[in-house]
Write a protein that holds these residues in place. Structure first.
Motif, PDB file in Angstrom:
ATOM      1  N   LEU A   1      69.801 -21.469 -61.822  1.00 44.43           N
ATOM      2  CA  LEU A   1      70.358 -21.475 -60.473  1.00 44.43           C
ATOM      3  C   LEU A   1      71.145 -22.760 -60.183  1.00 44.43           C
ATOM      4  O   LEU A   1      71.883 -22.818 -59.196  1.00 44.43           O
ATOM      5  N   CYS A   2      70.999 -23.755 -61.047  1.00 41.91           N
ATOM      6  CA  CYS A   2      71.664 -25.045 -60.831  1.00 41.91           C
ATOM      7  C   CYS A   2      73.106 -25.063 -61.323  1.00 41.91           C
ATOM      8  O   CYS A   2      73.824 -26.033 -61.082  1.00 41.91           O
ATOM      9  N   TRP A   3      73.553 -24.012 -61.988  1.00 45.74           N
ATOM     10  CA  TRP A   3      74.818 -24.104 -62.735  1.00 45.74           C
ATOM     11  C   TRP A   3      76.033 -24.364 -61.859  1.00 45.74           C
ATOM     12  O   TRP A   3      76.969 -25.044 -62.280  1.00 45.74           O
ATOM     13  N   ILE A   4      76.048 -23.873 -60.597  1.00 48.21           N
ATOM     14  CA  ILE A   4      77.144 -24.186 -59.683  1.00 48.21           C
ATOM     15  C   ILE A   4      76.723 -25.188 -58.603  1.00 48.21           C
ATOM     16  O   ILE A   4      77.465 -26.137 -58.318  1.00 48.21           O
ATOM     17  N   PRO A   5      75.550 -25.046 -57.968  1.00 51.37           N
ATOM     18  CA  PRO A   5      75.159 -26.000 -56.921  1.00 51.37           C
ATOM     19  C   PRO A   5      75.150 -27.455 -57.375  1.00 51.37           C
ATOM     20  O   PRO A   5      75.545 -28.341 -56.612  1.00 51.37           O
ATOM     21  N   VAL A   6      74.710 -27.722 -58.606  1.00 46.96           N
ATOM     22  CA  VAL A   6      74.644 -29.110 -59.067  1.00 46.96           C
ATOM     23  C   VAL A   6      76.038 -29.723 -59.209  1.00 46.96           C
ATOM     24  O   VAL A   6      76.301 -30.805 -58.670  1.00 46.96           O
ATOM     25  N   PRO A   7      76.992 -29.078 -59.927  1.00 44.41           N
ATOM     26  CA  PRO A   7      78.352 -29.642 -59.966  1.00 44.41           C
ATOM     27  C   PRO A   7      78.985 -29.751 -58.580  1.00 44.41           C
ATOM     28  O   PRO A   7      79.629 -30.749 -58.262  1.00 44.41           O
TER      29      PRO A   7
ATOM     30  N   ASN B   1      83.259  -0.175 -70.030  1.00 42.53           N
ATOM     31  CA  ASN B   1      82.927  -0.146 -68.608  1.00 42.53           C
ATOM     32  C   ASN B   1      81.507  -0.629 -68.331  1.00 42.53           C
ATOM     33  O   ASN B   1      80.961  -0.389 -67.247  1.00 42.53           O
ATOM     34  N   THR B   2      80.908  -1.301 -69.283  1.00 45.72           N
ATOM     35  CA  THR B   2      79.562  -1.837 -69.093  1.00 45.72           C
ATOM     36  C   THR B   2      79.574  -2.913 -68.015  1.00 45.72           C
ATOM     37  O   THR B   2      80.419  -3.818 -68.035  1.00 45.72           O
ATOM     38  N   GLY B   3      78.651  -2.814 -67.087  1.00 47.28           N
ATOM     39  CA  GLY B   3      78.555  -3.813 -66.027  1.00 47.28           C
ATOM     40  C   GLY B   3      77.759  -5.025 -66.473  1.00 47.28           C
ATOM     41  O   GLY B   3      77.082  -5.006 -67.509  1.00 47.28           O
ATOM     42  N   GLU B   4      77.863  -6.088 -65.697  1.00 48.17           N
ATOM     43  CA  GLU B   4      77.078  -7.283 -65.986  1.00 48.17           C
ATOM     44  C   GLU B   4      75.592  -6.961 -65.915  1.00 48.17           C
ATOM     45  O   GLU B   4      75.168  -6.016 -65.240  1.00 48.17           O
ATOM     46  N   ASN B   5      74.792  -7.760 -66.597  1.00 47.13           N
ATOM     47  CA  ASN B   5      73.363  -7.518 -66.699  1.00 47.13           C
ATOM     48  C   ASN B   5      72.630  -8.837 -66.484  1.00 47.13           C
ATOM     49  O   ASN B   5      73.018  -9.863 -67.047  1.00 47.13           O
TER      50      ASN B   5
ATOM     51  N   GLY C   1      67.254 -11.324 -69.206  1.00 48.44           N
ATOM     52  CA  GLY C   1      65.919 -11.894 -69.021  1.00 48.44           C
ATOM     53  C   GLY C   1      65.682 -12.491 -67.650  1.00 48.44           C
ATOM     54  O   GLY C   1      64.522 -12.718 -67.258  1.00 48.44           O
ATOM     55  N   LEU C   2      66.742 -12.744 -66.904  1.00 49.44           N
ATOM     56  CA  LEU C   2      66.580 -13.302 -65.556  1.00 49.44           C
ATOM     57  C   LEU C   2      65.976 -12.289 -64.596  1.00 49.44           C
ATOM     58  O   LEU C   2      65.550 -12.659 -63.491  1.00 49.44           O
ATOM     59  N   ILE C   3      65.917 -11.023 -65.001  1.00 50.40           N
ATOM     60  CA  ILE C   3      65.269 -10.018 -64.168  1.00 50.40           C
ATOM     61  C   ILE C   3      63.794 -10.361 -63.984  1.00 50.40           C
ATOM     62  O   ILE C   3      63.188 -10.028 -62.948  1.00 50.40           O
TER      63      ILE C   3
ATOM     64  N   GLN D   1      70.198 -10.608 -59.506  1.00 50.64           N
ATOM     65  CA  GLN D   1      70.861  -9.302 -59.489  1.00 50.64           C
ATOM     66  C   GLN D   1      72.086  -9.324 -58.574  1.00 50.64           C
ATOM     67  O   GLN D   1      73.106  -8.708 -58.875  1.00 50.64           O
ATOM     68  N   SER D   2      72.016 -10.044 -57.473  1.00 50.65           N
ATOM     69  CA  SER D   2      73.167 -10.150 -56.579  1.00 50.65           C
ATOM     70  C   SER D   2      74.237 -11.062 -57.165  1.00 50.65           C
ATOM     71  O   SER D   2      75.435 -10.799 -57.021  1.00 50.65           O
ATOM     72  N   ILE D   3      73.821 -12.105 -57.868  1.00 47.91           N
ATOM     73  CA  ILE D   3      74.777 -13.036 -58.464  1.00 47.91           C
ATOM     74  C   ILE D   3      75.577 -12.361 -59.572  1.00 47.91           C
ATOM     75  O   ILE D   3      76.807 -12.498 -59.648  1.00 47.91           O
ATOM     76  N   TYR D   4      74.909 -11.602 -60.410  1.00 46.95           N
ATOM     77  CA  TYR D   4      75.574 -11.050 -61.592  1.00 46.95           C
ATOM     78  C   TYR D   4      76.432  -9.826 -61.295  1.00 46.95           C
ATOM     79  O   TYR D   4      77.159  -9.362 -62.175  1.00 46.95           O
ATOM     80  N   THR D   5      76.406  -9.345 -60.069  1.00 48.73           N
ATOM     81  CA  THR D   5      77.361  -8.299 -59.704  1.00 48.73           C
ATOM     82  C   THR D   5      78.762  -8.874 -59.559  1.00 48.73           C
ATOM     83  O   THR D   5      79.748  -8.140 -59.513  1.00 48.73           O
ATOM     84  N   LYS D   6      78.866 -10.224 -59.505  1.00 54.12           N
ATOM     85  CA  LYS D   6      80.159 -10.892 -59.337  1.00 54.12           C
ATOM     86  C   LYS D   6      80.755 -11.342 -60.670  1.00 54.12           C
ATOM     87  O   LYS D   6      81.784 -12.008 -60.696  1.00 54.12           O
TER      88      LYS D   6
END
Length: 313
Positions: free
Chosen positions: A133-139, A193-197, A200-202, A214-219
């Motif tokens: 979860l730190c990948w964008i908030p930290v930068p 047409n495979t969507g993001e998944n 293991g974060l599930i 799940q909400s993040i990876y829809t983007k």
């Protein structure tokens, strides 16, 4: 070196026309390329709000235009999926990962992803999720800190961040690659047409009975953009500029986050170790490229100086 002269951008008819035109063009272009989304309105409301609110927020908006450019390019990549331009690497990358880093478990040679999936734990699920979860908030947060304390370094950090991303995007198109979870779910068959998944974060979402990842990876912009792992590159940029600015305590924290993200990328089957190593190389290459451009290409150095003059206190 820097520029000691400040050139403020004010709210006047010309600047209003420029930002209004950009907002309209962005919405229209987004509609035709990737479709209308609520995120686009939020982005424009935030950008316009910062521009009009005050002198300080306007300078912040101008500094973070680099971040805005990154986000728009990332979003528009959905309209130009990389599998259209080059062969997607699946079996070759999987087998090379197993050859280099394979782990023998119960008489079978597994990739580290497969081994960790079979030996997961709630502690590692939660820890990996928190680091991820730190990948964008930290930068983003570190950039805000630099904006407050050292605007020249803030600008260099943000531009370097974008350069690292651009290097990564070029590699995405030159070497499309399926992530480990794709192989686990679909084998070596290309399903465009495979969507993001969330992979293991599930387990993190399930542990907290939430839909955070799940909400993040829809983007997500492209399933076949696993190489390099930009998740692994971002914390290096933060760590580098923290160390460069002699923020040693912060560097320790960022170093821990960096290692945690690297582990989480593999643990959750989002990336191979090879992807992580490529992400590290991408960060080093991007930072080095920015430094070369800034120090040896006169026009680029002057551009950075001019840019700095727009955000100085």
């Amino acid at each position: 070196m820097g520029n000691n002269v400040s050139h403020d951008i004010t709210v006047n008819p010309r600047s209003v026309i420029v930002i209004s035109t950009f907002s309209i063009v962005y919405l229209v272009l987004s509609y035709f390329l990737v479709g209308f989304k609520g995120d686009q309105i939020v982005l424009l409301l935030l950008a316009n709000g910062l521009f009009y609110a005050s002198k300080v927020t306007r300078k912040f908006f101008i500094a973070y235009l680099t971040f805005l450019v990154y986000w728009i390019i990332f979003d528009y990549m959905k309209a130009f999926p990389n599998y259209r331009y080059n062969t997607v690497h699946m079996a070759d990358l999987y087998n090379f990962e197993k050859h280099l880093f394979g782990i023998h478990f119960n008489g079978i040679l597994l990739t580290p992803n497969e081994y960790l999936k079979l030996n997961s734990s709630s502690f590692l699920d939660v820890t990996s999720g928190i680091f991820y979860l730190c990948w964008i908030p930290v930068p983003f947060g570190f950039g805000i800190y630099l904006f407050i304390t050292n605007r020249r370094q803030c600008l260099e950090f943000l531009i370097a961040f974008v350069v690292v991303n651009l290097v990564g995007f070029v590699i995405y198109y030159a070497y499309p690659a399926a992530p480990p979870w794709y192989i686990q779910d679909h084998g070596y068959t290309l399903i465009t047409n495979t969507g993001e998944n969330v992979a293991g974060l599930i387990r993190f979402d399930n542990y907290f009975h939430a839909r955070i990842f799940q909400s993040i990876y829809t983007k997500g912009s492209n399933v076949f953009a696993a190489m390099p792992s930009l998740h692994s590159a971002y914390p290096i940029v933060v760590f580098y500029y923290a160390a460069k600015n002699r923020l040693y305590k912060a560097s320790v924290v960022f170093g821990i986050v960096m290692i945690g993200i690297w582990f989480g990328a593999v643990y959750t089957s989002h990336h191979y170790i090879l992807d992580v190593l490529a992400g590290i190389a991408c960060a080093v290459a991007g930072i080095s490229l920015f430094n070369v451009l800034k120090n040896r290409w006169g026009w680029f150095g002057r551009f950075v100086d001019k840019y700095e003059s727009l955000i100085k206190k």
